[in-house]
Design an enzyme around this catalytic site. Structure first.
Site, short mmCIF file in Angstrom:
data_model
loop_
_atom_site.label_atom_id
_atom_site.label_comp_id
_atom_site.label_asym_id
_atom_site.label_seq_id
_atom_site.Cartn_x
_atom_site.Cartn_y
_atom_site.Cartn_z
N ASP A 118 0.87 -1.18 0.00
CA ASP A 118 0.00 0.00 0.00
C ASP A 118 0.91 1.23 0.00
O ASP A 118 1.77 1.36 0.87
CB ASP A 118 -0.90 -0.02 1.24
CG ASP A 118 -2.29 0.58 0.98
OD1 ASP A 118 -3.29 -0.07 1.31
OD2 ASP A 118 -2.33 1.69 0.41
N ASP A 225 -2.91 4.83 -2.46
CA ASP A 225 -3.96 5.42 -1.64
C ASP A 225 -4.33 6.81 -2.15
O ASP A 225 -3.45 7.65 -2.39
CB ASP A 225 -3.46 5.50 -0.20
CG ASP A 225 -4.56 5.81 0.78
OD1 ASP A 225 -4.50 6.87 1.43
OD2 ASP A 225 -5.50 5.00 0.89
N GLU A 283 -6.24 4.12 -6.07
CA GLU A 283 -7.55 4.38 -5.44
C GLU A 283 -7.93 5.81 -5.81
O GLU A 283 -7.18 6.75 -5.51
CB GLU A 283 -7.49 4.23 -3.92
CG GLU A 283 -8.85 4.43 -3.26
CD GLU A 283 -8.77 4.82 -1.79
OE1 GLU A 283 -9.70 4.49 -1.05
OE2 GLU A 283 -7.75 5.43 -1.39
N HIS A 357 -11.38 -2.59 3.21
CA HIS A 357 -11.29 -2.20 4.63
C HIS A 357 -12.02 -0.90 4.93
O HIS A 357 -12.12 -0.49 6.08
CB HIS A 357 -9.81 -2.03 5.01
CG HIS A 357 -9.16 -0.94 4.24
ND1 HIS A 357 -8.96 -1.02 2.86
CD2 HIS A 357 -8.73 0.28 4.61
CE1 HIS A 357 -8.40 0.12 2.45
NE2 HIS A 357 -8.27 0.92 3.49
N ASP A 358 -12.54 -0.23 3.88
CA ASP A 358 -13.28 1.04 4.04
C ASP A 358 -14.78 0.87 3.82
O ASP A 358 -15.53 1.86 3.90
CB ASP A 358 -12.79 2.08 3.01
CG ASP A 358 -11.40 2.60 3.32
OD1 ASP A 358 -10.74 3.07 2.37
OD2 ASP A 358 -10.98 2.52 4.49
#
Ligand code: TEU
Length: 582
Positions: A118, A225, A283, A357-358
């Site tokens: 990440d 991210d 993302e 995870h969000d």
């Protein structure tokens, strides 16, 4: 293995690890996302760690995944569970050590599983050395972040004195006053996540050097991210806030800024993202099909894929408040995914995901997590996702059909976004029941409950006290039970991954949505040369009927995978799905 002594060859083979990376290898790969805090705890401190992941690699081998995307494990004060990094080249002791990370790379590669890190470089932690240096007035790194004086005519530190009226994703204002230097700094997420100033070439070169360091260690790619927020508008100006709000959400203003594509090309070149055939996925909240066509065009030298949020907003009401969901309109969801399939049919490539995870658990949001339909709906949602053209992402626990949990009160929640929402909504006088109802179905903590490995103490996740409570349904929903049951969600997902490796039509076939306006049925046809694959799925908790003649005859078709056995009639049971080679 020591850092930066293991050059990566131009054929995409990581010399240090000898892992082959063929051109476009990620097009028929399946990615498994691990949220390290919640995967497996090896030392009993109640928080998952790298050793815990190493100890469970066999689970991933049996599932057949090709790649692990590792959410952040870097040094962090954990204000946002690791998405606030204080040192990119150190593993947080909570998760282990660099030696553990090297061993994970080695052991994963030995099983043919690649590792994607990440990359969180829109912002750092406010405890990162770069920010601590930048905080010092006159420091050479002052311009590494977005510092601005108070609004003209306003006393610094007083309400309304912020340089612009922007809100952040997680808190009222996107500006934090820094007493010591008498100025404000920008943070689009928490105040402990100051945004880096990518306009400054020194910042960019420092990021690229860090990325090369990880590539030399043998990583196979990066999930980036909120990467579409790195190019801010040159002039930071006030925006029109919503009625009754003091601050305006700068989403569209800061997303896809004027130099984004220039920065992505520069990064690709400087790090050798394409040269080393690394998997790259950005993302990008707010990204459109047009953005994705430009950025994932293989000839454009930017990224392989993007994560769009459009389908994540199909059941978000006009208020835009995700904690105020509206009932899911299946046709709208089908049509949205279809638009991205058609939009990237001739250029670029799609990422495919239901959650991460969000987001809340897919089976609870898009399926039916009641005991009667949890298994069938988890399987059918997986079949629908994998029947689309693109790279599927499986979030940890979805291969078990893990569901949202039932937290009793706000003290059970840990997620900074959920706690901020609770505080803000309470201060705006929203009724407590309404707030808790919204959190119950939308909080990110639903995705972050510990992995359910078996029916023993704490679901086999830890011998200690878990940082977030285990979902009480672990007694039934757990990896041990799933792997022992050939009719389980686990083996259904394993078979879908196997089919992607066996049937080129599933990876590359042209996509068509059939019966698009049917409110229950999700029917997908994929065609590649002579091969035609057809998925017929009932995505409702009520029986569904295929209208006479609306689909090709299936009597002679080869059944590849089904939830309710080899049935070919017009009637489909609730959450029944059938995948055929026609
Ligand atoms: O998420 C960015 C992002 O868009 C999410 O915050 C999203 O808006 C929200 O959670 C949906 O409810 C990334 C990471 O995935 C997230 O975990 C981090 O909190 C965030 O960036 C900041 O790094």
């Amino acid at each position: 293995m020591t850092a930066s002594t293991t050059p990566t060859t131009s054929t995409g083979t990581s010399a240090g690890t000898g892992v082959e990376r063929a051109e476009g290898w990620w097009r028929d790969a399946v990615v498994y996302q691990i949220y390290p805090r919640s995967f497996a705890d090896s030392n009993g401190d109640g928080t998952g760690d790298l050793r815990g992941i190493i100890d469970h690699l066999d689970h991933l081998s049996e599932l057949g995944v090709d790649v692990v995307w590792l959410s952040p494990v870097y040094a962090s004060p954990m204000d946002d569970n690791g998405y606030d990094i204080s040192d990119y080249q150190r593993i947080d002791p909570l998760f282990g050590s660099l030696e553990d990370m090297d061993e994970l790379l080695e052991q994963a590669h030995a099983r043919g599983i690649k590792i994607v890190m990440d990359l969180v470089v829109n912002h750092t932690s406010d405890e990162h050395a770069w920010f601590e240096e930048s905080r010092r007035p006159g420091s050479a790194k002052r311009d590494w972040y977005w510092w601005r004086p108070a609004r003209e005519g306003h006393e610094p530190g007083t309400p309304g004195a912020e340089p612009t009226n922007w809100s952040s994703f997680f808190s009222p204002s996107a500006w934090q006053y820094d007493e010591a230097s008498g100025e404000y700094y920008l943070h689009l997420f928490t105040r402990k996540q100051p945004d880096l100033n990518w306009e400054n070439p020194e910042v960019r070169q420092a990021v690229y050097a860090m990325m090369r360091w990880w590539v030399d260690r043998g990583v196979d790619g990066f999930r980036m991210d909120v990467i579409n927020l790195i190019s801010k508008p040159v002039e930071l100006r006030d925006l029109e806030p919503e009625a009754g709000h003091a601050y305006a959400f700068p989403g569209a203003e800061v997303a896809h800024g004027p130099r984004l594509q220039e920065f992505l090309r520069e990064m690709n070149e400087a790090v050798g993202l394409d040269r080393h055939r690394l998997l790259t996925v950005g993302e990008m909240p707010g990204s459109t099909i047009e953005d994705a066509r430009a950025i994932t065009d293989p000839g454009a030298g930017m990224l392989n894929m993007v994560f769009t949020f459009e389908h994540m907003n199909v059941d978000v009401g006009p208020s835009g408040n995700k904690f105020d969901p509206v009932p899911l309109d299946l046709v709208a969801l089908k049509r949205n995914l279809e638009s991205w399939q058609v939009g990237l049919a001739d250029v670029g490539w799609n990422s495919l995901y239901w959650d991460n995870h969000d987001q809340p658990r897919a089976v609870s949001r898009f399926g039916d997590d009641s005991p009667e339909y949890r298994v069938a709906s988890a399987k059918t949602l997986a079949s629908v996702l994998h029947a689309h053209r693109g790279t599927p992402y499986v979030y940890q626990g979805d291969e078990l059909g893990m569901t949202n949990t039932q937290f009793v009160d706000i003290s059970s929640y840990q997620d900074v976004e959920s706690l901020n929402y609770h505080a803000q909504a309470t201060s705006l006088g929203v009724a407590a029941e309404e707030i808790m109802a919204g959190l119950a179905v939308r909080s990110r903590d639903n995705a972050r409950t510990p992995m359910q490995w078996d029916d023993t103490h704490q679901a086999g996740f830890t011998q200690g006290v878990p940082w977030l409570s285990v979902n009480p349904n672990y007694v039934v929903v757990n990896a041990k039970a799933e792997r022992q049951d050939p009719a389980s969600v686990f083996h259904h997902v394993r078979r879908l991954i196997e089919l992607r490796h066996e049937q080129p039509v599933l990876a590359e076939g042209r996509f068509e949505l059939l019966l698009g306006d049917d409110p229950q049925l999700w029917v997908v046809r994929r065609t590649l040369g002579e091969q035609t694959l057809l998925l017929v799925a009932n995505c409702s908790s009520a029986p569904a009927t295929v209208a006479e003649g609306s689909l090709p005859a299936l009597d002679a078709a080869q059944l590849l995978l089904a939830t309710h056995g080899d049935r070919r009639g017009a009637e489909l049971a609730p959450w029944e799905s059938r995948m055929f080679l026609v």
